[in-house]
Write an enzyme that holds these catalytic residues in place. Structure first.
Site, PDB file in Angstrom:
ATOM      1  CE  LYS A 130       5.950  12.565   0.465  1.00 39.50           C
ATOM      2  NZ  LYS A 130       5.062  13.268  -0.468  1.00 39.50           N
TER       3      LYS A 130
ATOM      4  NE  ARG B   5      -3.203   7.251   0.348  1.00 40.53           N
ATOM      5  CZ  ARG B   5      -2.133   7.987   0.083  1.00 40.53           C
ATOM      6  NH1 ARG B   5      -1.639   8.780   1.008  1.00 40.53           N
ATOM      7  NH2 ARG B   5      -1.532   7.909  -1.078  1.00 40.53           N
TER       8      ARG B   5
ATOM      9  NE  ARG C  26       1.826   6.926  -5.647  1.00 37.94           N
ATOM     10  CZ  ARG C  26       0.915   6.569  -4.729  1.00 37.94           C
ATOM     11  NH1 ARG C  26       0.056   5.601  -4.974  1.00 37.94           N
ATOM     12  NH2 ARG C  26       0.877   7.183  -3.582  1.00 37.94           N
TER      13      ARG C  26
ATOM     14  NE  ARG D 193      -3.600   9.457  -3.854  1.00 38.93           N
ATOM     15  CZ  ARG D 193      -2.457   9.940  -3.418  1.00 38.93           C
ATOM     16  NH1 ARG D 193      -2.422  10.630  -2.293  1.00 38.93           N
ATOM     17  NH2 ARG D 193      -1.364   9.741  -4.079  1.00 38.93           N
TER      18      ARG D 193
ATOM     19  NE  ARG E   9       6.851  12.975  -5.752  1.00 38.28           N
ATOM     20  CZ  ARG E   9       5.728  13.200  -5.052  1.00 38.28           C
ATOM     21  NH1 ARG E   9       5.190  14.382  -5.004  1.00 38.28           N
ATOM     22  NH2 ARG E   9       5.157  12.221  -4.407  1.00 38.28           N
TER      23      ARG E   9
END
Ligand code: ADP
Length: 187
Positions: free
Chosen positions: A13, A127, A144, A133, A88
């Site tokens: 996204k 990632r 998540r 992160r 969301r």
């Protein structure tokens, strides 16, 4: 063009939103990015959001809603935007309608990028290795995904009913997905 981009964590996204925003020459507004910038700068908003983000939970609606209202009222959003990561929750859908109505605007399209769960978990773990992160550990990633399925997936039905939803397959190369998105948006 006033566009909402939806999709599970790891569907690409954020990356796609940047490219589509460039093509359409509208600002890319990412709630996740605004939260991360506030966190990095140590603002009260960042401190408030931190514990939710680190656990893979959504930041409370009141906090997120007022942040988005302020951002959408800025001059550069007057001629369009790509909203990435908002709304969301069902409550955020209603709030977005209210914010836009107050600005004399309405949404043009909602695009859902679809993706295979195991594929996106693998992408996110990768990632995590590259960018580090704080919410990219396997446990938080799974959380998540669950939160997305519980709280955000129902928005697809709502936007389908409003006649705004378009689905785009997020599997394939980055450029392929960008082309599909632009085609879905009539470009
Ligand atoms: P991803 O889509 O990869 O999960 P984002 O960068 O969009 O990541 O968001 C990161 C985190 O920021 C979310 O897990 C959540 O804690 C918070 N967040 C972002 N957008 C919202 C929102 N609309 N409502 C509540 N929390 C949000």
């Amino acid at each position: 063009m006033r566009i909402v981009l939806m999709g599970p964590p790891g569907a690409g996204k954020g990356t796609q939103a940047v490219k589509v925003a460039e093509s359409l020459q509208v600002p890319h507004i990412s709630t996740g990015e605004i939260f991360r910038a506030n966190l990095a700068a140590g603002t009260p908003l960042g401190l408030e959001a931190k514990r939710y983000m680190e656990a893979g939970e959504y930041v409370p609606d009141e906090v997120t809603n007022s942040m988005v209202a302020a951002r959408l009222a800025e001059d550069d959003a007057a001629n369009g935007f790509i909203l990435d990561g908002y709304p969301r929750t069902l409550a955020q859908v209603d709030e977005l309608d209210r914010i836009l109505a107050g600005l004399g605007m309405q949404l043009d399209s909602v695009v859902e990028i679809t993706a295979d769960t195991e594929e996106v978990v693998a992408r996110l773990l990768n990632r995590a290795k590259e960018q580090g992160r704080a919410d990219d550990t396997e446990e938080v990633i799974r959380r998540r995904m669950d939160v997305y399925a519980e709280q955000t997936a129902p928005l697809v039905a709502v936007y389908t009913e409003k006649g705004l939803l378009r689905k785009v397959d997020g599997m394939g190369t980055m450029d392929e997905v960008t082309q599909r998105l632009l085609a879905a948006l009539g470009h």
